[in-house]
Scaffold this motif. Structure first.
Motif, PDB file in Angstrom:
ATOM      1  N   SER A  10      36.870  38.697  17.340  1.00  0.00           N
ATOM      2  CA  SER A  10      37.557  38.282  16.110  1.00  0.00           C
ATOM      3  C   SER A  10      37.601  39.408  15.078  1.00  0.00           C
ATOM      4  O   SER A  10      38.440  39.380  14.179  1.00  0.00           O
ATOM      5  CB  SER A  10      36.889  37.037  15.518  1.00  0.00           C
ATOM      6  N   TRP A  11      36.719  40.389  15.182  1.00  0.00           N
ATOM      7  CA  TRP A  11      36.686  41.511  14.234  1.00  0.00           C
ATOM      8  C   TRP A  11      37.644  42.643  14.597  1.00  0.00           C
ATOM      9  O   TRP A  11      37.883  43.541  13.798  1.00  0.00           O
ATOM     10  CB  TRP A  11      35.276  42.094  14.152  1.00  0.00           C
ATOM     11  N   ILE A  12      38.179  42.623  15.826  1.00  0.00           N
ATOM     12  CA  ILE A  12      39.017  43.719  16.319  1.00  0.00           C
ATOM     13  C   ILE A  12      40.477  43.471  15.945  1.00  0.00           C
ATOM     14  O   ILE A  12      41.033  42.415  16.236  1.00  0.00           O
ATOM     15  CB  ILE A  12      38.886  43.866  17.856  1.00  0.00           C
ATOM     16  N   ASP A  13      41.088  44.458  15.318  1.00  0.00           N
ATOM     17  CA  ASP A  13      42.498  44.351  14.945  1.00  0.00           C
ATOM     18  C   ASP A  13      43.391  44.509  16.176  1.00  0.00           C
ATOM     19  O   ASP A  13      43.108  45.346  17.046  1.00  0.00           O
ATOM     20  CB  ASP A  13      42.863  45.434  13.928  1.00  0.00           C
ATOM     21  N   PRO A  14      44.464  43.730  16.256  1.00  0.00           N
ATOM     22  CA  PRO A  14      45.411  43.875  17.362  1.00  0.00           C
ATOM     23  C   PRO A  14      45.954  45.303  17.433  1.00  0.00           C
ATOM     24  O   PRO A  14      46.174  45.959  16.407  1.00  0.00           O
ATOM     25  CB  PRO A  14      46.522  42.883  17.022  1.00  0.00           C
ATOM     26  N   GLY A  15      46.159  45.779  18.655  1.00  0.00           N
ATOM     27  CA  GLY A  15      46.730  47.100  18.874  1.00  0.00           C
ATOM     28  C   GLY A  15      45.765  48.259  18.695  1.00  0.00           C
ATOM     29  O   GLY A  15      46.169  49.411  18.734  1.00  0.00           O
ATOM     30  N   SER A  16      44.491  47.964  18.497  1.00  0.00           N
ATOM     31  CA  SER A  16      43.492  49.008  18.280  1.00  0.00           C
ATOM     32  C   SER A  16      43.167  49.761  19.562  1.00  0.00           C
ATOM     33  O   SER A  16      43.497  49.326  20.667  1.00  0.00           O
ATOM     34  CB  SER A  16      42.194  48.398  17.745  1.00  0.00           C
ATOM     35  N   GLU A  27      34.101  41.364  30.244  1.00  0.00           N
ATOM     36  CA  GLU A  27      34.689  40.168  29.631  1.00  0.00           C
ATOM     37  C   GLU A  27      35.401  40.491  28.319  1.00  0.00           C
ATOM     38  O   GLU A  27      36.534  40.086  28.108  1.00  0.00           O
ATOM     39  CB  GLU A  27      33.605  39.136  29.304  1.00  0.00           C
ATOM     40  N   LEU A  28      34.710  41.191  27.451  1.00  0.00           N
ATOM     41  CA  LEU A  28      35.255  41.486  26.132  1.00  0.00           C
ATOM     42  C   LEU A  28      36.482  42.377  26.224  1.00  0.00           C
ATOM     43  O   LEU A  28      37.521  42.085  25.628  1.00  0.00           O
ATOM     44  CB  LEU A  28      34.191  42.142  25.249  1.00  0.00           C
ATOM     45  N   LEU A  29      36.372  43.443  26.971  1.00  0.00           N
ATOM     46  CA  LEU A  29      37.483  44.389  27.090  1.00  0.00           C
ATOM     47  C   LEU A  29      38.719  43.716  27.689  1.00  0.00           C
ATOM     48  O   LEU A  29      39.828  43.894  27.192  1.00  0.00           O
ATOM     49  CB  LEU A  29      37.053  45.589  27.923  1.00  0.00           C
ATOM     50  N   LYS A  30      38.525  42.925  28.700  1.00  0.00           N
ATOM     51  CA  LYS A  30      39.638  42.205  29.327  1.00  0.00           C
ATOM     52  C   LYS A  30      40.302  41.257  28.320  1.00  0.00           C
ATOM     53  O   LYS A  30      41.528  41.213  28.214  1.00  0.00           O
ATOM     54  CB  LYS A  30      39.140  41.425  30.542  1.00  0.00           C
ATOM     55  N   PHE A  31      39.492  40.530  27.577  1.00  0.00           N
ATOM     56  CA  PHE A  31      40.019  39.622  26.565  1.00  0.00           C
ATOM     57  C   PHE A  31      40.834  40.381  25.515  1.00  0.00           C
ATOM     58  O   PHE A  31      41.929  39.974  25.144  1.00  0.00           O
ATOM     59  CB  PHE A  31      38.878  38.852  25.888  1.00  0.00           C
ATOM     60  N   LEU A  32      40.278  41.483  25.021  1.00  0.00           N
ATOM     61  CA  LEU A  32      40.956  42.259  23.982  1.00  0.00           C
ATOM     62  C   LEU A  32      42.279  42.841  24.462  1.00  0.00           C
ATOM     63  O   LEU A  32      43.273  42.835  23.728  1.00  0.00           O
ATOM     64  CB  LEU A  32      40.047  43.378  23.476  1.00  0.00           C
ATOM     65  N   ILE A  33      42.302  43.327  25.684  1.00  0.00           N
ATOM     66  CA  ILE A  33      43.531  43.905  26.240  1.00  0.00           C
ATOM     67  C   ILE A  33      44.611  42.840  26.379  1.00  0.00           C
ATOM     68  O   ILE A  33      45.760  43.051  25.994  1.00  0.00           O
ATOM     69  CB  ILE A  33      43.243  44.600  27.583  1.00  0.00           C
ATOM     70  N   ASN A  35      44.696  39.643  24.991  1.00  0.00           N
ATOM     71  CA  ASN A  35      44.974  38.777  23.849  1.00  0.00           C
ATOM     72  C   ASN A  35      45.252  39.514  22.545  1.00  0.00           C
ATOM     73  O   ASN A  35      45.902  38.956  21.658  1.00  0.00           O
ATOM     74  CB  ASN A  35      43.816  37.797  23.641  1.00  0.00           C
ATOM     75  N   LYS A  36      44.739  40.725  22.434  1.00  0.00           N
ATOM     76  CA  LYS A  36      44.955  41.480  21.194  1.00  0.00           C
ATOM     77  C   LYS A  36      45.727  42.769  21.435  1.00  0.00           C
ATOM     78  O   LYS A  36      45.905  43.570  20.531  1.00  0.00           O
ATOM     79  CB  LYS A  36      43.615  41.777  20.522  1.00  0.00           C
ATOM     80  N   LYS A  37      46.146  42.960  22.671  1.00  0.00           N
ATOM     81  CA  LYS A  37      46.971  44.118  23.048  1.00  0.00           C
ATOM     82  C   LYS A  37      46.339  45.453  22.650  1.00  0.00           C
ATOM     83  O   LYS A  37      47.020  46.372  22.220  1.00  0.00           O
ATOM     84  CB  LYS A  37      48.373  44.007  22.449  1.00  0.00           C
ATOM     85  N   VAL A  38      45.010  45.546  22.798  1.00  0.00           N
ATOM     86  CA  VAL A  38      44.338  46.813  22.509  1.00  0.00           C
ATOM     87  C   VAL A  38      44.498  47.763  23.689  1.00  0.00           C
ATOM     88  O   VAL A  38      44.792  47.347  24.808  1.00  0.00           O
ATOM     89  CB  VAL A  38      42.825  46.631  22.197  1.00  0.00           C
TER      90      VAL A  38
END
Length: 128
Positions: A10-16, A27-33, A35-38
């Motif tokens: 929740s603290w990570i900005d999209p596209g970061s 788990e975290l990295l997969k989710f961020l990629i 759902n947040k397009k990091v």
């Protein structure tokens, strides 16, 4: 996904641009990629975990985080995450300095060792 990882996400900005140190099962990295397009990279010591991550199409390097972080230039990443791994590092102060050097923001979390489940694990591990 673990509750602590949900909070971190929740603290990570999209596209970061994110580096996940000791990413484990990723788990975290997969989710961020997804759902947040990091743009994300992980570093993991255990070869079998790295293999599973690569099989999932994720960018994960196999190596010791203490050594690998020295190869990155200053402010290379928007976020550098070290989740529940700090207690396994021999020189945590050196690693935290490296995190702050290569990341614009650093997120460090560690287990609650006073939680009953952690204490039970310690009790039955033979180290108590």
């Amino acid at each position: 996904m673990r509750y602590d990882l949900q909070i971190i996400a929740s603290w990570i900005d999209p596209g970061s641009h994110v580096l996940d140190l000791g990413c484990g099962r990723v788990e975290l990295l997969k989710f961020l990629i997804h759902n947040k397009k990091v743009t994300g990279t992980g570093i993991e010591l255990e070869e079998d975990k790295v293999t599973r991550c690569i099989e999932k199409g994720l960018s994960v390097l196999q190596g010791d985080i203490n050594d690998e972080v020295s190869d990155y230039p200053e402010k290379k990443f928007d976020y550098v995450i070290l989740s529940q791994t700090l207690q396994q590092v021999y020189e945590p102060d050196t690693l935290i300095r490296a995190i702050m050097r290569i990341g614009k923001k650093g997120i460090v979390s560690f287990p609650n060792f006073s939680h009953w489940a952690c204490r039970m694990q310690l009790l039955f591990s033979g180290y108590a």
